[in-house]
Write an enzyme that holds these catalytic residues in place. Structure first.
Site, PDB file in Angstrom:
ATOM      1  CG  ASP A 252      -5.585  -5.252   2.857  1.00 47.32           C
ATOM      2  OD1 ASP A 252      -5.093  -4.858   3.928  1.00 47.32           O
ATOM      3  OD2 ASP A 252      -6.251  -4.503   2.105  1.00 47.32           O
TER       4      ASP A 252
ATOM      5  CG  ASP B  53      -0.316  -0.019   2.522  1.00 46.59           C
ATOM      6  OD1 ASP B  53       0.881   0.300   2.588  1.00 46.59           O
ATOM      7  OD2 ASP B  53      -0.982  -0.337   3.520  1.00 46.59           O
ATOM      8  CB  SER B  54       0.288   4.598  -1.278  1.00 44.50           C
ATOM      9  OG  SER B  54      -0.781   5.056  -0.463  1.00 44.50           O
ATOM     10  N   GLY B  55       1.064   3.883   1.923  1.00 44.73           N
ATOM     11  CA  GLY B  55       1.396   4.582   3.166  1.00 44.73           C
ATOM     12  C   GLY B  55       0.428   5.688   3.493  1.00 44.73           C
TER      13      GLY B  55
END
Length: 376
Positions: A267, A93-95
């Site tokens: 997820d 994921d991008s954070g």
């Protein structure tokens, strides 16, 4: 071996979709549940176990990995797959979600977000370009755009501002990602609980012609009916020939109902987090192993399961371990929960293939409703 990223839709049953994502590091059977390996570990599990349970892909977290051990170090060590001994696909994921959770520790503008590390207070800046750069150094197979994810409920004006900025950031991420054969970047639909904003976000992302599309901002405190309502509105706008990923969701019930609407990938930390706190998900619904009724129950959690944690350990022992705060209790319950999630996904896929998803759905809901009663 597949040298490029492809998604094949193999069958449908009602709104549910059976598919396959193929990429150089392996094939992901969809609908898929991706165990969460936040800092390069699925908590309390060996990755060999995670694979044996049926996971085709795991998730890593850009925010946590950029703070420690750091993306440059991971790159020097051969990338995340090499470091953690997982040669199969990884999604990062991008954070964005973690950074947005740092209220009071961050400053957001068009360029990106500046934030203080929760580990040591050091200052960091993450732009859309930097997020993709970090994910590249981690060498993940599916990379997510940087987005602004806001908690619900929220003012419409604030939801709209965040959605519009996420769209602009998606375009910048796509440019930064460029062409990477065998890998993919997914965009993230935002728009909170506002139907028209969800549609605008999905249409804007569709124009970017990305390899896949995620639906974000629906694991942030809203009721289930709001989440499902937003899926009903959003999914018809997204292209049918691309994979659809619902981020951060959820309970087995959330997953089953979202598959029915056409979601392909999930997820969630729930199976491992719940396991560490004594909660088991089973074919017969939830079981709180800390409850006194399990103290002298020599039955396993699920005698029909192929997982040793589910089949070979008594509830009495699991109860004792959990009440004693022994690490093994959390390990066994995490193992059991991940096994149940993968068994659920396997059942879902088989039922779609056989064209009987509606029956599987009804039978599963009925079993959960019956509850974890003692056998007569």
């Amino acid at each position: 071996m597949h040298d490029k990223f492809t998604f094949t839709l193999k069958a449908t049953s009602g709104g549910a979709r059976l598919g396959e994502v193929a990429m150089p590091r392996g094939v992901i059977r969809t609908p898929a549940f991706m165990p969460v390996g936040t800092v390069g570990t699925v908590k309390a599990m060996y990755l060999d176990q995670v694979r044996e349970l049926g996971a085709d892909i795991i998730l890593g977290n850009t925010y946590h990995l950029m703070l420690r051990p750091g993306p440059e170090r991971v790159a020097r060590l051969g990338g995340l797959h090499e470091l953690i001994r997982w040669p199969h696909p990884i999604l990062t994921d991008s954070g964005g979600f973690q950074v947005m959770s740092l209220s009071g520790l961050r400053k957001l503008d068009e360029k990106g977000v500046t934030f203080k590390s929760h580990v040591d207070g050091s200052l960091h800046h993450m732009s859309p370009e930097r997020s993709i750069e970090i994910q590249g150094m981690l060498d993940s197979d599916i990379q997510m755009q940087l987005d602004e994810c806001i908690a619900l409920p929220a003012e419409r004006k604030e939801i709209e501002r965040a959605m519009e900025m996420s769209l602009r950031w998606a375009e910048r991420c796509r440019v930064a990602f460029g062409e990477q054969p065998g890998k993919a970047m997914f965009g993230i639909v935002q728009g909170g609980d506002q139907p028209d904003l969800r549609i605008r976000s999905a249409e804007g992302l569709k124009e970017l012609d990305l390899k896949g599309y995620a639906v974000g901002g629906l694991a942030v405190g809203e009721p289930q009916d709001v989440m499902l309502g937003m899926l009903d509105i959003t999914l018809p706008v997204l292209p049918t020939e691309k994979p659809r990923y619902l981020m951060g969701v959820g309970t087995p019930d959330d997953i089953l109902k979202s598959v029915a609407r056409g979601i392909d990938m999930f997820d969630c930390v729930m199976p491992t987090r719940s396991g560490r706190h004594g909660l088991a998900f089973t074919r017969r619904g939830r079981v709180n192993i800390r409850n006194a009724r399990h103290a002298e129950d020599m039955r396993p959690l699920d005698e029909q399961s192929n997982c040793p944690a589910s089949r070979d350990y008594s509830r009495a022992y699991l109860h004792h371990l959990t009440r004693s705060n022994e690490a093994l209790g959390g390990m066994l319950l995490s193992w059991h929960n991940l096994a149940y999630y993968q068994e659920l996904m396997q059942g879902i896929r088989k039922s779609i293939e056989e064209g009987r998803f509606a029956d599987f759905y009804a039978e599963t809901i009925e079993m959960w409703a019956r509850g974890d009663i003692d056998p007569v």
